[in-house]
Motif scaffolding. Structure first.
Motif, PDB file in Angstrom:
ATOM      1  N   PRO A 106      -3.348 -29.836 -21.900  1.00  0.00           N
ATOM      2  CA  PRO A 106      -2.499 -28.958 -22.321  1.00  0.00           C
ATOM      3  C   PRO A 106      -1.123 -29.227 -22.789  1.00  0.00           C
TER       4      PRO A 106
ATOM      5  N   GLU B 299      -0.275 -23.192 -20.073  1.00  0.00           N
ATOM      6  CA  GLU B 299      -1.472 -23.590 -20.651  1.00  0.00           C
ATOM      7  C   GLU B 299      -2.038 -24.661 -19.498  1.00  0.00           C
TER       8      GLU B 299
ATOM      9  N   ILE C  92      -5.977 -23.805 -18.747  1.00  0.00           N
ATOM     10  CA  ILE C  92      -6.803 -25.005 -19.014  1.00  0.00           C
ATOM     11  C   ILE C  92      -7.304 -25.639 -17.830  1.00  0.00           C
TER      12      ILE C  92
ATOM     13  N   TYR D  57      -1.295 -33.515 -29.783  1.00  0.00           N
ATOM     14  CA  TYR D  57      -1.698 -32.952 -28.686  1.00  0.00           C
ATOM     15  C   TYR D  57      -0.860 -33.015 -27.526  1.00  0.00           C
TER      16      TYR D  57
ATOM     17  N   ILE E 122      -7.078 -28.700 -28.269  1.00  0.00           N
ATOM     18  CA  ILE E 122      -6.773 -28.844 -26.536  1.00  0.00           C
ATOM     19  C   ILE E 122      -7.923 -29.337 -26.108  1.00  0.00           C
TER      20      ILE E 122
END
Length: 380
Positions: A145, A150, A154, A285, A312
């Protein structure tokens, strides 16, 4: 007062992981405190008993994941959290969970290394360890994440994927996201998708613990419910009994891979920004993606056709989507807080289709937007 305003809160990334795990149905945590993941254990220690769950502080990380595997075998959705050197100690049991197909989630909040390194300094040096840390040849699912909200979402996905495919899932955080505080609005519990592991038929006599269903995933009986089966890290047949037959081993390992490979559309998550006409793409990322987003927007403001691709799901590697990026952009820039671990994988896939350049930092501080913007300007 609106409902959104009522639900808004200031939350830390590690806190979001704990909240996401609880929302996904996790009721068991075993771990050993280690910076920068410790807040996850602290929150779970407080919250789990109130929900009827169990928290155990173990003597080390190896025992922690062993306890998580044991709890999962009894039917409990289970999770552990660690950082750098603790993640290294867990590798053997990650391999065991993959071989025995035991659902569990391992959160690794990365820090600078190797060894004990700099406990409070961020890094992204465990990307390849997450993929290849264990011995043997098995697939993994690794999610990363980039924000607090997120981290919550996630974590829920990580638990769901572990249960759905009977695999250990690694949530690869970094210190920046773990300790970041942001305003978030979490969904109501009734809005969170919950997936449970596939259950066997009620006929206990006919149960084959490693006989796959149509998705390649065997239904999983919980210990104590009357089903009898053997769990081992050895190569095993569909009854779970150790086997030295080469055909049995090959069939088993191919199935472990195929249950992931055949379901990539369900497993791969990503984000694209301004990629439709991008001549320069930034592939980033975790916390590096936050800087990349800023750099791409500033490049656009200068008239540069830049775009962002953010995987992701780091593993399995999103080969087809990276190839699509390479068909448009003449250059792909990969900023990482390591010396190019994920960049090497991008180069392997892209080959001559586009130029791949890295922006790497290993000094314990974030890759800044200016670093990435300078790299974008150099290639246009």
């Amino acid at each position: 007062m609106s409902r959104i305003f009522e639900m808004a809160r200031l939350m830390q990334g590690n806190e979001a992981v704990a909240e996401g795990a609880l929302a996904a149905g996790v009721r068991f945590f075993a771990g050993y405190p280690i910076t920068p993941s410790t807040e996850i254990a602290e929150i779970m220690a407080e919250r789990l008993p109130r929900l009827g769950g169990k928290f155990i502080q173990m003597e080390d990380e190896m025992a922690s994941l062993a306890a998580v595997i044991g709890a999962s075998l009894t039917g409990q959705k289970s999770i552990t959290a660690t950082s750098g050197p603790g993640f290294s100690l867990m590798q053997e049991n990650i391999g065991f969970a993959a071989m025995a197909e035991v659902p569990c989630v391992i959160v690794n909040v990365q820090r600078s290394g190797p060894s004990t390194g700099m406990p409070t300094a961020p890094a992204q040096g465990d990307v390849m360890q997450a993929r290849w840390g264990t011995h043997g040849d098995h697939p993994v699912i690794v999610l990363s994440p980039a924000s607090v909200r997120e981290a919550y979402d996630i974590t829920v996905r990580a638990v769901n994927l572990a249960e759905k495919y009977r695999v250990p899932v690694i949530l690869l955080m970094d210190e920046v996201v773990g300790h970041l505080r942001e305003k978030v609005v979490l969904p109501a519990l009734g809005e969170v998708e919950i997936i449970n592991r596939p259950a066997p038929s009620p006929n206990v006599e006919e149960y084959s613990p490693y006989l796959p269903d149509e998705n390649g995933v065997p239904p999983m009986a919980n210990f104590g419910e009357g089903y009898r089966y053997h769990v081992t890290g050895l190569a095993h047949d569909e009854q779970g009994m150790p086997a030295n037959d080469p055909k049995v081993l090959e069939k088993l390992l191919l199935r472990l891979h195929n249950k992931i490979n055949y379901n990539l559309p369900d497993i791969l998550f990503d984000e694209a920004l301004y990629l439709d006409d991008a001549q320069v793409a930034v592939l980033a990322y975790g916390c590096s993606a936050r800087s990349a987003r800023r750099a791409v927007k500033e490049a656009r403001a200068e008239g540069i056709k830049a775009g962002l691709y953010r995987p992701i799901t780091l593993w399995p590697f999103p080969e087809q989507r990276v190839l699509e990026v390479a068909r448009c952009a003449h250059t792909i820039i990969v900023p990482e807080m390591n010396l190019g671990q994920y960049r090497l994988e991008v180069e392997r896939v892209v080959r001559e289709r586009a130029c791949v350049r890295g922006v790497h930092r290993v000094h314990g501080e974030l890759v800044e937007p200016g670093d990435i913007l300078a790299a974008i300007r150099e290639v246009v």
